[in-house]
Design a protein around this motif. Structure first.
Motif, PDB file in Angstrom:
ATOM      1  N   GLY A 123      42.353  33.786  17.693  1.00  9.95           N
ATOM      2  CA  GLY A 123      42.499  32.790  16.642  1.00  9.95           C
ATOM      3  C   GLY A 123      43.752  31.986  16.856  1.00  9.95           C
ATOM      4  O   GLY A 123      44.665  32.411  17.571  1.00  9.95           O
ATOM      5  N   ASP A 124      43.786  30.817  16.239  1.00  6.17           N
ATOM      6  CA  ASP A 124      44.971  29.969  16.346  1.00  6.17           C
ATOM      7  C   ASP A 124      45.617  29.816  14.974  1.00  6.17           C
ATOM      8  O   ASP A 124      44.938  29.815  13.947  1.00  6.17           O
ATOM      9  CB  ASP A 124      44.604  28.592  16.906  1.00  6.17           C
ATOM     10  CG  ASP A 124      43.674  27.818  15.990  1.00  6.17           C
ATOM     11  OD1 ASP A 124      44.156  27.018  15.173  1.00  6.17           O
ATOM     12  OD2 ASP A 124      42.439  28.032  16.079  1.00  6.17           O
ATOM     13  N   SER A 125      46.947  29.704  14.959  1.00  6.86           N
ATOM     14  CA  SER A 125      47.734  29.493  13.750  1.00  6.86           C
ATOM     15  C   SER A 125      47.435  30.603  12.729  1.00  6.86           C
ATOM     16  O   SER A 125      47.625  31.775  13.040  1.00  6.86           O
ATOM     17  CB  SER A 125      47.453  28.097  13.183  1.00  6.86           C
ATOM     18  OG  SER A 125      48.446  27.711  12.277  1.00  6.86           O
ATOM     19  N   ALA A 126      46.933  30.271  11.537  1.00  2.70           N
ATOM     20  CA  ALA A 126      46.576  31.327  10.591  1.00  2.70           C
ATOM     21  C   ALA A 126      45.510  32.242  11.176  1.00  2.70           C
ATOM     22  O   ALA A 126      45.469  33.441  10.875  1.00  2.70           O
ATOM     23  CB  ALA A 126      46.081  30.721   9.284  1.00  2.70           C
ATOM     24  N   GLY A 127      44.646  31.690  12.030  1.00  4.82           N
ATOM     25  CA  GLY A 127      43.635  32.518  12.694  1.00  4.82           C
ATOM     26  C   GLY A 127      44.256  33.532  13.632  1.00  4.82           C
ATOM     27  O   GLY A 127      43.710  34.625  13.826  1.00  4.82           O
ATOM     28  N   GLY A 128      45.412  33.194  14.231  1.00  8.95           N
ATOM     29  CA  GLY A 128      46.133  34.164  15.048  1.00  8.95           C
ATOM     30  C   GLY A 128      46.695  35.283  14.194  1.00  8.95           C
ATOM     31  O   GLY A 128      46.678  36.456  14.581  1.00  8.95           O
ATOM     32  N   ASN A 129      47.218  34.926  13.028  1.00  9.12           N
ATOM     33  CA  ASN A 129      47.671  35.936  12.066  1.00  9.12           C
ATOM     34  C   ASN A 129      46.526  36.862  11.684  1.00  9.12           C
ATOM     35  O   ASN A 129      46.683  38.088  11.648  1.00  9.12           O
ATOM     36  CB  ASN A 129      48.245  35.225  10.835  1.00  9.12           C
ATOM     37  CG  ASN A 129      48.705  36.178   9.747  1.00  9.12           C
ATOM     38  OD1 ASN A 129      47.905  36.921   9.184  1.00  9.12           O
ATOM     39  ND2 ASN A 129      49.987  36.143   9.427  1.00  9.12           N
ATOM     40  N   ILE A 130      45.366  36.276  11.419  1.00 13.50           N
ATOM     41  CA  ILE A 130      44.193  37.072  11.050  1.00 13.50           C
ATOM     42  C   ILE A 130      43.787  37.999  12.189  1.00 13.50           C
ATOM     43  O   ILE A 130      43.459  39.166  11.966  1.00 13.50           O
ATOM     44  CB  ILE A 130      43.022  36.147  10.649  1.00 13.50           C
ATOM     45  CG1 ILE A 130      43.346  35.416   9.346  1.00 13.50           C
ATOM     46  CG2 ILE A 130      41.728  36.953  10.486  1.00 13.50           C
ATOM     47  CD1 ILE A 130      42.351  34.321   8.986  1.00 13.50           C
ATOM     48  N   ALA A 131      43.811  37.489  13.421  1.00  8.48           N
ATOM     49  CA  ALA A 131      43.445  38.323  14.568  1.00  8.48           C
ATOM     50  C   ALA A 131      44.361  39.538  14.675  1.00  8.48           C
ATOM     51  O   ALA A 131      43.908  40.649  14.966  1.00  8.48           O
ATOM     52  CB  ALA A 131      43.484  37.508  15.850  1.00  8.48           C
ATOM     53  N   HIS A 132      45.658  39.343  14.438  1.00  5.56           N
ATOM     54  CA  HIS A 132      46.608  40.462  14.433  1.00  5.56           C
ATOM     55  C   HIS A 132      46.231  41.484  13.369  1.00  5.56           C
ATOM     56  O   HIS A 132      46.134  42.687  13.648  1.00  5.56           O
ATOM     57  CB  HIS A 132      48.019  39.925  14.179  1.00  5.56           C
ATOM     58  CG  HIS A 132      48.977  40.940  13.659  1.00  5.56           C
ATOM     59  ND1 HIS A 132      49.604  41.876  14.464  1.00  5.56           N
ATOM     60  CD2 HIS A 132      49.417  41.198  12.389  1.00  5.56           C
ATOM     61  CE1 HIS A 132      50.381  42.649  13.726  1.00  5.56           C
ATOM     62  NE2 HIS A 132      50.284  42.262  12.470  1.00  5.56           N
ATOM     63  N   SER A 133      46.015  41.025  12.156  1.00  9.06           N
ATOM     64  CA  SER A 133      45.720  41.937  11.047  1.00  9.06           C
ATOM     65  C   SER A 133      44.395  42.658  11.243  1.00  9.06           C
ATOM     66  O   SER A 133      44.286  43.866  11.011  1.00  9.06           O
ATOM     67  CB  SER A 133      45.702  41.159   9.728  1.00  9.06           C
ATOM     68  OG  SER A 133      45.496  42.013   8.629  1.00  9.06           O
ATOM     69  N   VAL A 134      43.365  41.923  11.678  1.00  7.82           N
ATOM     70  CA  VAL A 134      42.049  42.534  11.881  1.00  7.82           C
ATOM     71  C   VAL A 134      42.102  43.542  13.027  1.00  7.82           C
ATOM     72  O   VAL A 134      41.444  44.580  12.984  1.00  7.82           O
ATOM     73  CB  VAL A 134      40.979  41.452  12.134  1.00  7.82           C
ATOM     74  CG1 VAL A 134      39.651  42.070  12.538  1.00  7.82           C
ATOM     75  CG2 VAL A 134      40.789  40.602  10.875  1.00  7.82           C
ATOM     76  N   ALA A 135      42.912  43.265  14.043  1.00  9.57           N
ATOM     77  CA  ALA A 135      43.057  44.223  15.151  1.00  9.57           C
ATOM     78  C   ALA A 135      43.627  45.548  14.649  1.00  9.57           C
ATOM     79  O   ALA A 135      43.183  46.625  15.072  1.00  9.57           O
ATOM     80  CB  ALA A 135      43.956  43.637  16.234  1.00  9.57           C
ATOM     81  N   LEU A 136      44.604  45.481  13.745  1.00 14.54           N
ATOM     82  CA  LEU A 136      45.167  46.716  13.188  1.00 14.54           C
ATOM     83  C   LEU A 136      44.124  47.468  12.360  1.00 14.54           C
ATOM     84  O   LEU A 136      43.994  48.692  12.466  1.00 14.54           O
ATOM     85  CB  LEU A 136      46.383  46.392  12.323  1.00 14.54           C
ATOM     86  CG  LEU A 136      47.576  45.731  13.017  1.00 14.54           C
ATOM     87  CD1 LEU A 136      48.719  45.530  12.018  1.00 14.54           C
ATOM     88  CD2 LEU A 136      48.057  46.570  14.197  1.00 14.54           C
ATOM     89  N   ARG A 137      43.383  46.750  11.553  1.00 18.06           N
ATOM     90  CA  ARG A 137      42.374  47.386  10.700  1.00 18.06           C
ATOM     91  C   ARG A 137      41.184  47.876  11.523  1.00 18.06           C
ATOM     92  O   ARG A 137      40.539  48.860  11.159  1.00 18.06           O
ATOM     93  CB  ARG A 137      41.930  46.413   9.611  1.00 18.06           C
ATOM     94  CG  ARG A 137      43.048  46.075   8.628  1.00 18.06           C
ATOM     95  CD  ARG A 137      42.651  45.040   7.612  1.00 18.06           C
ATOM     96  NE  ARG A 137      41.611  45.523   6.714  1.00 18.06           N
ATOM     97  CZ  ARG A 137      41.079  44.783   5.737  1.00 18.06           C
ATOM     98  NH1 ARG A 137      41.489  43.541   5.550  1.00 18.06           N
ATOM     99  NH2 ARG A 137      40.139  45.289   4.950  1.00 18.06           N
ATOM    100  N   ALA A 138      40.887  47.200  12.630  1.00 20.55           N
ATOM    101  CA  ALA A 138      39.792  47.652  13.497  1.00 20.55           C
ATOM    102  C   ALA A 138      40.107  49.022  14.072  1.00 20.55           C
ATOM    103  O   ALA A 138      39.231  49.888  14.168  1.00 20.55           O
ATOM    104  CB  ALA A 138      39.565  46.641  14.613  1.00 20.55           C
ATOM    105  N   GLY A 139      41.362  49.229  14.492  1.00 19.79           N
ATOM    106  CA  GLY A 139      41.755  50.536  15.007  1.00 19.79           C
ATOM    107  C   GLY A 139      41.591  51.622  13.972  1.00 19.79           C
ATOM    108  O   GLY A 139      41.107  52.722  14.278  1.00 19.79           O
TER     109      GLY A 139
END
Length: 316
Positions: free
Chosen positions: A158-174
């Motif tokens: 993701g880009d910008s806020a989407g990059g923030n979301i990708a970070h957060s979703v990656a943590l929750r995916a684990g």
């Protein structure tokens, strides 16, 4: 009353402006791009409904000739658009050509999530929607995904806020036991209560004084602040790095972007932690925030596309 005379309650240019009467101007909107075959990239795209009750939808991109009987399974890429959590759409003219090209060049099946926006749906709605979209894709809940997607090679980007979301979703995916091959943060939106480095200057695209109020706005006001770990993961010691379960990461920045130095610090934090994955950082010199969306044919945008394609195509 004419819109030019109404009182402004909040604005974060060039993303959103909200008036005291409740009117919202989403300045990041570039108009609707219809799905369908794209002759220039030889990709097909179609829109799907993931959950009508949310509502949550997505646009899927399939590179041709993926539908042939002999085609190998493709990596699945969940993509999250930018717009400060309060603007943008997966169906816009800004993102459609970029994702057509990325799908064709990298040979990935793209699922571009159209998550809910603030202030109508404050954070964490966007995070919840994107995690729901990841679960849906990982389960092969669509015919294109089940026929052409490889569930062993799932990426987030993701880009910008989407990059923030990708970070957060990656943590929750684990935490949810969902395996990820890699995560890409393009010019990610991270901020903090105390400005650092590049945040001390005013960029041509983003303004620090406007960014200071964005997080509280998209969270619905109240006691939310810029040292919330979701927008400032660096404020937490190393707890979150242990929850990052993907094997590889790529973070990209832009030389004139005020968000650049915090993205660099994010990479340093991961490198210095006990996380056992690999992380790369790439910077587009002389460019500003998400420049590749507005000028996709410039040399720096083509160079960034090459970096993205190489990351998705890398094996081992």
């Amino acid at each position: 009353m004419d819109v030019t005379t109404k009182e402004i309650a909040f604005e974060c240019l060039p993303i959103v402006r909200v008036y005291k009467d409740g009117t919202i101007e989403r300045l990041y909107d570039s108009g609707y791009a219809p799905p369908g075959p794209d002759p220039s990239t030889r990709t097909a795209s179609r829109d799907v409904v993931i959950d009508p009750d949310v509502p949550l939808g997505a646009r899927l991109y399939l590179p041709e000739p993926a539908n042939s009987a002999t085609s190998a399974k493709l990596p699945i890429l969940l993509y999250f658009h930018g717009g400060g959590f309060c603007a943008g759409t997966a169906f816009s003219r800004l993102y459609h050509p970029f994702l057509c090209s990325l799908s064709a060049r990298a040979r990935v099946l793209v699922v571009s999530l159209d998550y809910r926006l603030a202030p109508e749906s404050p954070v964490p709605a966007a995070y919840d929607d994107c995690l729901r979209g990841l679960r849906w894709a990982a389960a092969g809940s669509d015919g294109w995904i089940s026929a052409h997607g490889d569930p062993a090679r799932v990426f987030l980007a993701g880009d910008s806020a989407g990059g923030n979301i990708a970070h957060s979703v990656a943590l929750r995916a684990g935490e949810a036991g969902l395996a990820l091959e890699g995560v890409v943060l393009i010019h990610p939106y991270f901020w903090g209560a105390e400005r650092v480095g590049s945040e001390l200057r005013t960029g041509a695209f983003l303004r620090p004084d406007h960014m200071d109020g964005l997080w509280r706005f998209v969270c619905g006001g109240g006691a939310h602040h810029n040292d919330d770990p979701r927008v400032n993961p660096l404020v937490v010691e190393d707890e979150w790095t242990g929850r990052m379960k993907c094997r590889r990461m790529l973070v990209t920045g832009a030389g004139k972007d005020i968000l650049r130095d915090r993205a660099r610090a994010y990479c340093d934090r991961l490198r210095e932690s006990e996380w056992d994955g690999t992380i790369e950082y790439f910077e587009s010199e002389g460019e500003d925030h998400v420049f590749f969306l507005f000028n996709p044919r410039c040399q720096k945008a083509l160079e960034l596309m090459d970096i993205l394609v190489a990351f998705f195509n890398k094996s081992g």
